[in-house]
Design a protein around this motif. Structure first.
Motif, mmCIF file in Angstrom:
data_model
loop_
_atom_site.group_PDB
_atom_site.id
_atom_site.type_symbol
_atom_site.label_atom_id
_atom_site.label_comp_id
_atom_site.label_asym_id
_atom_site.label_seq_id
_atom_site.Cartn_x
_atom_site.Cartn_y
_atom_site.Cartn_z
ATOM 1 N N GLY A 133 0.831 -1.203 0.000
ATOM 2 C CA GLY A 133 0.000 0.000 0.000
ATOM 3 C C GLY A 133 0.858 1.242 0.000
ATOM 4 N N LEU A 138 4.836 4.999 -1.926
ATOM 5 C CA LEU A 138 5.650 6.181 -1.634
ATOM 6 C C LEU A 138 7.051 6.001 -2.215
ATOM 7 C CD1 LEU A 138 5.530 8.900 0.081
ATOM 8 C CD2 LEU A 138 6.982 7.659 1.692
ATOM 9 N N ASP A 287 0.081 -5.220 5.668
ATOM 10 C CA ASP A 287 0.356 -3.799 5.681
ATOM 11 C C ASP A 287 0.219 -3.359 7.135
ATOM 12 O OD1 ASP A 287 0.695 -1.357 4.098
ATOM 13 O OD2 ASP A 287 -1.234 -0.803 4.939
ATOM 14 N N ASN A 480 4.932 13.385 3.445
ATOM 15 C CA ASN A 480 4.855 12.626 2.191
ATOM 16 C C ASN A 480 4.365 13.486 1.027
ATOM 17 O OD1 ASN A 480 3.727 9.425 3.619
ATOM 18 N ND2 ASN A 480 5.749 10.302 3.388
ATOM 19 N N THR A 672 -1.542 8.856 1.671
ATOM 20 C CA THR A 672 -1.116 9.479 0.425
ATOM 21 C C THR A 672 -2.269 9.451 -0.579
ATOM 22 O OG1 THR A 672 -0.082 7.353 -0.041
ATOM 23 C CG2 THR A 672 1.389 9.157 0.547
HETATM 24 C C1 GLG Z 1 2.328 3.589 5.898
HETATM 25 C C2 GLG Z 1 1.268 4.387 6.636
HETATM 26 C C3 GLG Z 1 0.636 5.490 5.803
HETATM 27 C C4 GLG Z 1 1.678 6.293 5.065
HETATM 28 C C5 GLG Z 1 2.541 5.358 4.239
HETATM 29 C C6 GLG Z 1 3.664 6.084 3.539
HETATM 30 O O1 GLG Z 1 0.287 3.558 7.181
HETATM 31 O O2 GLG Z 1 -0.111 6.346 6.642
HETATM 32 O O3 GLG Z 1 1.082 7.232 4.217
HETATM 33 O O4 GLG Z 1 3.136 4.371 5.055
HETATM 34 O O5 GLG Z 1 4.431 6.791 4.454
HETATM 35 N N1 GLG Z 1 2.003 1.215 5.768
HETATM 36 C C7 GLG Z 1 1.796 2.370 5.192
HETATM 37 O O6 GLG Z 1 1.250 2.418 4.139
#
Ligand code: GLG
Length: 838
Positions: A133, A138, A287, A480, A672
């Protein structure tokens, strides 16, 4: 075929078929690849053959930039970011490369002149779903921005043979299917077996004295795994920079079991081979939670060790002394998954390259930087000492030694505070002993960052408080961002064109320029174009939903979308409670005037996460009833779109009117998806959590629908003693909603099916759905009212987009470069002979 690079041949200017960008040349190259790479000709080619031929045509055009980039980085021994991540959720490459090369329209024309449809071919690509996810996506956005900003970088990860599972929905339940993304081949990667690297696992260590009389340790492993790099070029937007994503595949070393082989144990030898290859077989589908499995730890050391050894190879190759490793590379750890890098880099420097402890430690700390992505306790990785020591005996020794030095430091700074020592130790000794990976990352890095302002603040106050007190100077925030190339230019060409027609196209590289749109917010012509684009995109989604789910959706309804992983803290079930509230209102008064809504959900649940899967089942069950109840008419529809992925996300974000960002405050580190929706003109309904706080600050509170408890209010309520039953008994609508589910109304009379979910809400409600219920419903009623004022809604939508500039991943990367990486851009010039011709 002509392959002379843009040379004058007998006074004829002939474009190189591998670099030329004109429609004619693209057509020639495409047919050439169809013939020579796919071994097909148009009459017998499949859609996949066409896709492959096009992919190779595009890859050819990346290669000159890629090779040039590599040559220049090597010549200059440029300082390089090495982004270590267990996940890279890249999404399909073809479309993105067309956008970044700036040849989308030419290629569309070229294939259409050959009787093909570009959209069709783009659809054909199996995306590499090598992530769960937000965290993996990211990483992908950051690689795009680093290439675009001309920052030398390498993404290092694992080439999972099976990425995130494909999700099917059967009888309303999620079913997982293996993701065979490589089955048709992957045209974007190039294997580099000549740069294979060996990683040791298991066994034991022995102390010895070397020839200079020094105490040394030798590690005799039980097993050796070979890592083979597979490289993918990643081109920046309208630059010549093409950086590399290097993913490792696990193999058995060829010669490893000759003994078994020769003794006739052929199957035994093959068995060992299979065990080795298992290492990069599959992505763990969790996740924000850690399963603590041996294979997962093996994956982590595998890709981290391969990557660090690869960096050392590069350092030597560029004649940089190893003492300057940290000047050549800065290594960003994407969460704790690669945190073993702290011990592994120490081991490589000390055991393999003869360095003393103090120097190795200084290099390690200067090289590494750690990004934390979560506040959830269940996501903080820790490994049982027994498992850790069995797989990584040498690393455990090194960690003990790091811990010894570290705790001495803590004692010096906070004398006589044994509780602090216990809390901060790299080893959790409260029961069974564990290695705490977040602590290892904090101690071994020079920078620790959170991913949104609120998240960083909560890390400092809570999860990493002791480390903040110990090393305040290490902490910093990097909110982010998302890449506007994929998440608006590629996914939403209609809005992109409208925007560019008004303010030019600089905003694609300088997202803050979107603010110039504000000048048009009172222009009725512009507003009406804005609205008709949203309608047209919604119409497309209507057709898709009709085809996928057989559900007829009202295109004038509010498209209310929640698309993200299923997790209780994200509260998809709070959204479900709202749907049932509206349904109850209709049932009580069938003629009630309700603003029509289509509730769209997308997202996967971890296969072992029972409650999340039950929430998916609940949503589908509500849909079955609501969508078919004649009283409802076309006022409410509930749609679950299966198999959420990057490809799918690109289709969904542009069609949203309302973006659901409703996690319990203090749980979502950043989010994001919230940025991608707003960038495409959706308004957000959200809690003050993660980056929602900053999005609201940017777009203005009057353009954002806020509700619910704040993080401090959440803590206070929990501290007071939270009793969900009180809310149930005192809130008439809430009680009716829960009773409706309990009655079996959505489960063919089965009153047991959703009982575990209802019990968890009534008796625990860890994520405070009941406490936030009324505020959420009131806010949704307000949304419905605002939506009826179309001019106001459109204005709000435009202002959201105009003010999203901060959330470009270019801004995030710029900040990482300045505050953590201390790195400059290295522009790449294409030599005359390989300069592409228009
Ligand atoms: C994590 C967090 C998200 C965040 C993402 C990227 O839960 O809130 O936006 O990293 O920093 N496990 C995720 O996806």
């Amino acid at each position: 075929m002509q392959t002379v690079p843009n040379h004058q041949v007998d006074n004829l200017q002939i474009e190189d078929d591998r670099t030329g960008l004109s429609v004619e040349c693209l057509k020639r190259a495409f047919l050439d690849n169809l013939f020579y790479v796919q071994g097909k000709f148009p009459k017998i080619a499949t859609k996949n053959d066409y896709y492959m031929a096009l992919a190779y045509t595009v890859r050819d055009r990346l290669l000159q930039r890629w090779i040039n980039t590599a040559v220049i980085y090597t010549d200059r021994a440029s300082r390089t970011v090495s982004y270590l991540s267990a996940e890279f959720l890249m999404g399909p490459h073809l479309g993105n490369n067309l956008v970044n090369l700036g040849i989308y329209d030419q290629v569309k024309q070229a294939v259409s002149e050959l009787g093909l449809d570009l959209e069709d071919l783009l659809e054909q690509e199996e995306e590499p779903g090598l992530g769960n996810g937000g965290l993996g996506r990211l990483a992908a956005c950051y690689l795009d921005s680093m290439a675009t900003l001309e920052i030398p970088s390498l993404g290092y990860g694992i080439r999972y043979e099976f990425g995130i599972f494909d999700q099917d929905i059967r009888d309303g339940w999620q079913v997982e299917i293996t993701d065979k993304w490589l089955h048709c081949g992957n045209p974007w990667e190039i294997a580099r077996p000549e740069w294979a690297i060996y990683v040791r696992l298991g066994g034991h260590t022995e102390a010895y004295t070397d020839e200079r009389g020094r105490y040394r340790v030798r590690w005799i492993p039980f097993q050796v795994i070979k890592g083979v790099p597979h490289d993918t070029p990643l081109l920046g937007y309208k630059t010549n920079t093409a950086n590399t994503l290097r993913l490792w595949t696990a193999e058995a070393p060829e010669s490893f079991d000759f003994a078994a082989f020769n003794s006739g144990d052929y199957l035994g030898a093959v068995q060992e081979k299979m065990v080795s290859e298992n290492l990069s077989k599959v992505l763990y589908p969790n996740d924000d939670s850690s399963q603590g499995k041996r294979l997962r730890l093996a994956q982590q050391i595998f890709f981290v060790s391969c990557s660090l050894q690869d960096m050392i190879r590069i350092v030597f190759g560029q004649n940089v002394p190893l003492e300057k490793f940290h000047e050549k590379f800065v290594v960003q750890l994407n969460d704790t998954h690669p945190a073993i890098a702290v011990a592994e880099l120490m081991r490589l420097l000390i055991d393999e390259h003869d360095m003393g402890w103090d120097q190795a430690w200084s290099i390690t700390q200067k090289s590494l930087a750690y990004t934390n992505h979560t506040l959830l306790p269940e996501a903080l990785e820790r490994w049982p000492i027994s498992l850790f020591g069995e797989l990584l005996p040498r690393h455990l020794e090194i960690i003990y030694e790091i811990n010894y030095h570290f705790l001495e430091e803590v004692k010096a700074k906070f004398p006589a505070d044994s509780d602090r020592l216990r809390r901060m130790s790299l080893i959790d000794e409260s029961g069974e002993k564990y290695v705490r990976m977040a602590h290892l990352a904090c101690v071994g890095s020079h920078s620790i960052n959170g991913v949104a302002a609120l998240h960083t603040k909560l890390l400092q106050q809570d999860v990493l408080r002791d480390f903040y007190q110990m090393y305040p100077e290490k902490f910093n925030n990097k909110t982010n961002g998302v890449t506007p190339r994929r998440f608006i230019v590629l996914s939403n060409p209609r809005l992109t064109n409208l925007i560019s027609s008004k303010i030019g196209d600089n905003w694609v590289k300088n997202l803050k320029d979107l603010k110039h749109l504000e000048a048009f917010v009172d222009d009725p012509e512009f507003c009406s174009q804005w609205r008709s684009i949203k309608s047209a995109i919604k119409q497309d989604l209507v057709a898709y939903i009709q085809k996928q789910n057989g559900i007829t959706v009202n295109p004038d309804s509010i498209f209310d979308i929640q698309a993200k992983r299923f997790h209780e803290y994200k509260r998809q079930h709070l959204n479900a409670l709202h749907i049932i509230t509206l349904y109850n209102r209709i049932k009580a008064n069938p003629d009630i005037d309700i603003t029509p809504r289509t509730f769209i959900f997308g997202g996967k649940a971890a296969p072992g996460y029972y409650m999340a899967k039950l929430i998916i089942k609940l949503i589908n069950s509500i849909g079955d009833v609501v969508n078919n109840d004649p009283d409802v008419r076309d006022r409410l529809k509930v749609v679950f779109l299966k198999n959420y992925s990057v490809k799918f996300a690109q289709r969904v974000y542009p069609a949203a009117d309302l973006s659901e960002q409703i996690s319990m405050a203090g749980k979502e580190a950043s989010g994001t998806g919230n940025m991608k929706f707003a960038l495409n003109g959706a308004l957000t309904i959200g809690t003050l959590d993660g980056a929602n706080v900053e999005i609201r600050e940017e777009v203005g509170e009057e353009n954002f629908f806020i509700f619910g408890l704040t993080a401090p209010e959440v803590y206070a309520l929990k501290a007071r003693g939270y009793r969900p039953l009180d809310y149930y008994h005192s809130n008439r609508e809430l009680k009716a909603v829960i009773d409706r589910i309990a009655s079996g109304h959505f489960s063919h009379g089965d009153t047991k099916l959703f009982k575990p979910l209802l019990d968890s809400l009534l008796y625990r409600d860890e994520y405070l759905l009941f406490a936030d219920y009324q505020a959420y419903i009131d806010c949704q009623d307000y949304v419905s009212q605002v939506y009826r004022d179309r001019d106001r809604w459109t204005r709000m939508s435009i202002l959201n987009v105009a003010r999203m500039g901060k959330f470009s991943s270019d801004r995030s990367i710029h900040d990482y470069c300045q505050d953590i990486w201390n790195i400059q851009s290295v522009p790449i010039e294409l030599g005359e002979c390989i300069q592409a011709k228009e």
